[in-house]
Design a protein around this motif. Structure first.
Motif: not given
Length: 328
Positions: A151-158, A200-202, A206-209, A234-240
């Motif tokens: 849900a957090i990654t979807r919010l970042q995409e939004t 992008r930073t988040m 997040g992907g690194a974590i 993968d989700q964090f990588g896509r957003v980045r």
């Protein structure tokens, strides 16, 4: 503090005093959602789960960067979700998680007072509504954590989508030349850039974590949860990647705006130079004759007319020459 027992097809609410008994049950797992980790909440978590004091301290204060701390029987994770505030400021909404084999503890970290109080709880409440409606039935604490982080990654995409819409609008203004107030336009450009950079930073952190979590031993991350951790990476990588692409696109808009502004300033400087060149002979002639042709009863009209006519001819000649050269 909300205490729930998640079982197949059932979700029940309990009190903090029931935690020892709930943790001993084998027909489900415990989900504890803490809105604010004050001293009372920290006391309950320490007594019921035995969490490390440093982890509880991190859960009680604001953390500027994500973290992960593996412990023998659980993993402590800190993530951030974005929230747009006034004047384009991006607030970091912290979510802390204690992920164990049979429990998930989510703690909403302190936020800026300017953030509405319901904002930090949105992701967990959205997942809770899905469970209550029967649309989602998590089988483990890692699966529930996966849903919340997704849900957090979807919010970042939004957020990236929203900023992209603003970037497109700014680009249309640049190409059409409808910039309005230059200072306000620059402010809007840099606000969009700030939003993309923050999201992008988040996503990158997040992907690194979660990339670090994927390397933890099986005692910390069970085998049936490894694919969930990999998918989160993968989700964090896509957003980045999307944020990086839109940031480069915005940088192109900024460079186009700067080039257009520089071109206008160059043209203006050239025209001012032409004006100066045209008026220079007039200035020279008037400087020489100014004291000798004072307009009075003794003025020689013929002489005055001849000087003025000479000035006009010189200016017209220079202006015509500048037009033939393409300078005007």
């Amino acid at each position: 503090m909300d205490v729930r027992l998640v079982r197949p097809g059932a979700l029940t609410t309990h009190t903090p005093e029931e935690l020892p008994a709930l943790l001993a049950r084998e027909d489900g797992f415990v989900w504890v959602d803490v809105a604010t980790c004050d001293e009372d909440a920290a006391h309950v978590l320490r007594d019921a789960f035995g969490f490390h004091p440093l982890a509880l301290r991190d859960a009680a204060v604001r953390n500027r960067v994500p973290k992960i701390h593996p412990y023998p029987d659980h993993v402590f994770v800190i993530l951030h979700a974005p929230h747009f505030g006034a004047r384009g400021h991006v607030h970091y909404i912290e979510l802390d998680q204690f992920i164990g084999p049979r429990y998930l503890v989510t703690v909403h970290g302190p936020v800026n007072p300017a953030v509405p109080p319901d904002v930090p709880l949105r992701q967990t409440r959205d997942v809770l509504r899905r469970i209550e409606s029967g649309r989602f039935a998590p089988a483990s604490a890692f699966e529930l954590s996966y849903a919340i982080v997704s849900a957090i990654t979807r919010l970042q995409e939004t957020m990236v989508e929203d900023v992209t819409a603003e970037v497109w609008r700014l680009e249309q203004r640049v190409t059409a030349g409808h910039l309005g107030n230059p200072e306000q336009f620059l402010e809007e450009l840099f606000q969009a850039r700030h939003g993309l950079l923050a999201v992008r930073t988040m996503a990158a952190l997040g992907g690194a974590i979660y990339g670090r979590m994927a390397t933890l031993p099986r005692a910390a991350v069970p085998p049936d949860a490894q694919h969930l951790v990999t998918d989160v990476v993968d989700q964090f990588g896509r957003v980045r990647s999307v944020a990086d692409g839109e940031r480069e696109y915005l940088q192109g808009v900024i460079e186009f705006y700067k080039a257009r502004t520089d071109t206008k300033m160059t043209i203006a400087a050239e025209r001012l130079a032409v004006i100066a060149a045209i008026t220079l002979p007039i200035t020279a002639v008037s400087s020489v004759y100014g004291m000798n042709l004072i307009v009075s009863d003794h003025t020689q009209v013929n002489h005055l007319v001849a000087v003025l006519l000479l000035m006009a001819v010189m200016s017209a000649t220079l202006l015509g020459w500048a037009k033939r050269q393409g300078w005007w």
